[in-house]
Design an enzyme around this catalytic site. Structure first.
Site, mmCIF file in Angstrom:
data_model
loop_
_atom_site.group_PDB
_atom_site.id
_atom_site.type_symbol
_atom_site.label_atom_id
_atom_site.label_comp_id
_atom_site.label_asym_id
_atom_site.label_seq_id
_atom_site.Cartn_x
_atom_site.Cartn_y
_atom_site.Cartn_z
ATOM 1 N N GLN A 104 0.789 -1.037 -0.055
ATOM 2 C CA GLN A 104 -0.053 0.126 -0.069
ATOM 3 C C GLN A 104 0.834 1.139 -0.134
ATOM 4 O OE1 GLN A 104 -3.502 -0.540 3.094
ATOM 5 N NE2 GLN A 104 -1.927 -1.672 3.571
ATOM 6 N N VAL A 106 3.581 4.108 -1.061
ATOM 7 C CA VAL A 106 3.868 4.897 -2.101
ATOM 8 C C VAL A 106 5.607 5.336 -2.326
ATOM 9 C CG1 VAL A 106 1.310 5.844 -2.371
ATOM 10 C CG2 VAL A 106 3.181 7.031 -1.210
ATOM 11 N N HIS A 122 -1.389 1.605 -4.467
ATOM 12 C CA HIS A 122 -1.610 3.015 -4.133
ATOM 13 C C HIS A 122 -0.701 3.785 -5.015
ATOM 14 C CE1 HIS A 122 -3.711 1.622 -0.239
ATOM 15 N NE2 HIS A 122 -4.300 1.400 -1.253
ATOM 16 N N CYS A 130 -0.779 13.793 -15.353
ATOM 17 C CA CYS A 130 -1.482 14.964 -15.626
ATOM 18 C C CYS A 130 -3.072 14.900 -15.106
ATOM 19 C CB CYS A 130 -1.582 15.003 -17.307
ATOM 20 S SG CYS A 130 -2.739 16.299 -17.510
ATOM 21 N N CYS A 150 1.758 20.031 -17.240
ATOM 22 C CA CYS A 150 1.693 19.082 -18.090
ATOM 23 C C CYS A 150 2.428 19.300 -19.419
ATOM 24 C CB CYS A 150 0.392 18.352 -18.513
ATOM 25 S SG CYS A 150 0.245 17.127 -19.737
ATOM 26 N N CYS A 153 -0.474 19.031 -22.306
ATOM 27 C CA CYS A 153 -1.754 19.928 -22.508
ATOM 28 C C CYS A 153 -1.878 20.906 -21.593
ATOM 29 C CB CYS A 153 -3.050 18.914 -22.064
ATOM 30 S SG CYS A 153 -3.236 18.539 -20.374
ATOM 31 N N SER A 192 -2.440 -0.798 9.209
ATOM 32 C CA SER A 192 -3.606 -0.849 10.362
ATOM 33 C C SER A 192 -4.784 -1.615 9.775
ATOM 34 C CB SER A 192 -3.816 0.528 10.417
ATOM 35 O OG SER A 192 -4.411 1.350 9.216
ATOM 36 N N ASN A 216 2.977 -6.819 13.513
ATOM 37 C CA ASN A 216 2.705 -5.421 14.058
ATOM 38 C C ASN A 216 2.697 -5.231 15.366
ATOM 39 O OD1 ASN A 216 1.196 -3.019 14.507
ATOM 40 N ND2 ASN A 216 0.015 -3.215 12.613
ATOM 41 N N PRO A 217 3.537 -4.001 15.827
ATOM 42 C CA PRO A 217 3.576 -3.957 17.258
ATOM 43 C C PRO A 217 2.142 -3.725 18.055
ATOM 44 C CG PRO A 217 4.623 -2.265 16.188
ATOM 45 C CD PRO A 217 4.011 -3.086 15.163
#
Ligand code: BV8
Length: 249
Positions: A104, A106, A122, A130, A150, A153, A192, A216-217
């Site tokens: 997930q 980025v 994601h 654009c 862009c 365009c 999460s 996971n903690p």
């Protein structure tokens, strides 16, 4: 490294597994110094809730603010390095015949660590597209106009990430759903488990009879349903799991 006890039954299961899928969230990058998505933001961004900024409406309302938030996040990630958790997943990939790493995140840290079978659900901070054409651009110049325009365009550029209310990339999502439905072992690491449709993937794996492991903690809505819950930071648990499963073998 081997101080964290990994259940022997899980080690045996992993040693015989041909198909493994891993879902990661912001928590796996926490030990690289990249704040998790819902952690209190710092500095200028402390007053904003990420979920309010990561939307098309926020961008249309204030494109400059949203573009600068991503510039700040790109700078944070540029200064970060993949951590032992990212590297342990690169090692795990080497031992498994059919391995998928579904993220997930980025931040691009899995790719920098050397993971190959990677699905970015994601998008990626370091790509832009654009806003008008919804088509990626190869690169852009950070000049005095924010956001940049862009070159095709003249429309506004936006980060090539999936905002709330936007569809996930179909190919990546379908591949992730297939990986979850066919995995013998499915890991949910550093997430999460709140954001859909990614949060559906471990449930798909459970329904298909996979062994599901959460790292996971903190507890999450998934914790009560998984086969194994390893409560610790990914940067310590994953290297211990890989060492006890494959190094000793
Ligand atoms: C969509 C990119 C539909 C941007 C992100 C049901 C079905 C479909 C949609 C929905 C649904 N219910 C609700 C929705 C809407 C929404 C949603 O899920 N909302 C939630 C909040 C309820 N979903 C969407 O909008 C999705 N779009 O489905 O469109 C549609 C249908 C038709 C037509 C049009 C559209 C899009 C979701 C994607 C949003 N974009 N990111 C950006 O990054 O700026 S999501 C964002 O949250 C991040 O990508 C992040 O990865 C993701 C999940 O967060 P986590 O990764 O889990 O991070 P978090 O901070 O929450 O947690 C960190 C965890 O790590 C914690 O548990 C912590 O304990 C742990 N941790 C900390 N340290 C460590 C650690 N773990 C291990 N080791 C450590 N050291």
């Amino acid at each position: 490294m081997n101080t964290i006890p990994i259940p022997a039954a899980l080690i045996a299961r992993l040693r015989n597994a041909r198909r493994v899928a891993v879902l990661t969230g912001a928590g796996i990058s926490a030990e690289s110094g990249v704040p998790t998505f819902r952690e209190a933001q710092t500095g200028l961004w402390a007053r904003y809730n990420p979920e309010d900024l990561a939307t098309p409406d926020a961008f249309q309302r204030d494109p400059k603010l949203v573009w600068e938030w991503y510039t700040w996040r790109r700078e944070r990630v540029r200064q970060a390095q993949p951590n032992a958790g990212h590297h342990a997943l690169v090692e795990m990939e080497r031992h498994i015949a059919e391995f998928w790493l579904i993220t997930q995140n980025v931040d691009g840290l899995h790719r920098r660590a050397g993971s190959h079978q990677l699905l970015e659900l994601h998008g990626n901070l370091f790509r832009a597209k654009c806003f008008s054409e919804d088509r990626p651009v190869e690169s852009w110049m950070d000049g005095d106009e924010i956001p940049p325009r862009c070159p095709r365009c003249g429309g506004l550029l936006r980060p090539d990430v999936v905002w709330f209310g936007e569809m996930l990339p179909t190919d990546a999502l379908h591949a992730a759903q297939h990986a979850a439905a066919t995995a013998e072992v499915f890991f949910s690491i550093g997430t999460s488990a709140l954001v859909y449709p990614a949060a559906e993937l471990p449930l798909t794996a459970l329904a298909a009879g996979a062994t599901v492991v959460e790292i996971n903690p903190q507890p999450t809505p998934l914790s009560a349903r998984v086969t194994y819950s390893l409560n610790g930071p990914a940067g310590a648990v994953l290297p211990a799991l890989v060492a006890q499963t494959w190094a000793a073998a």
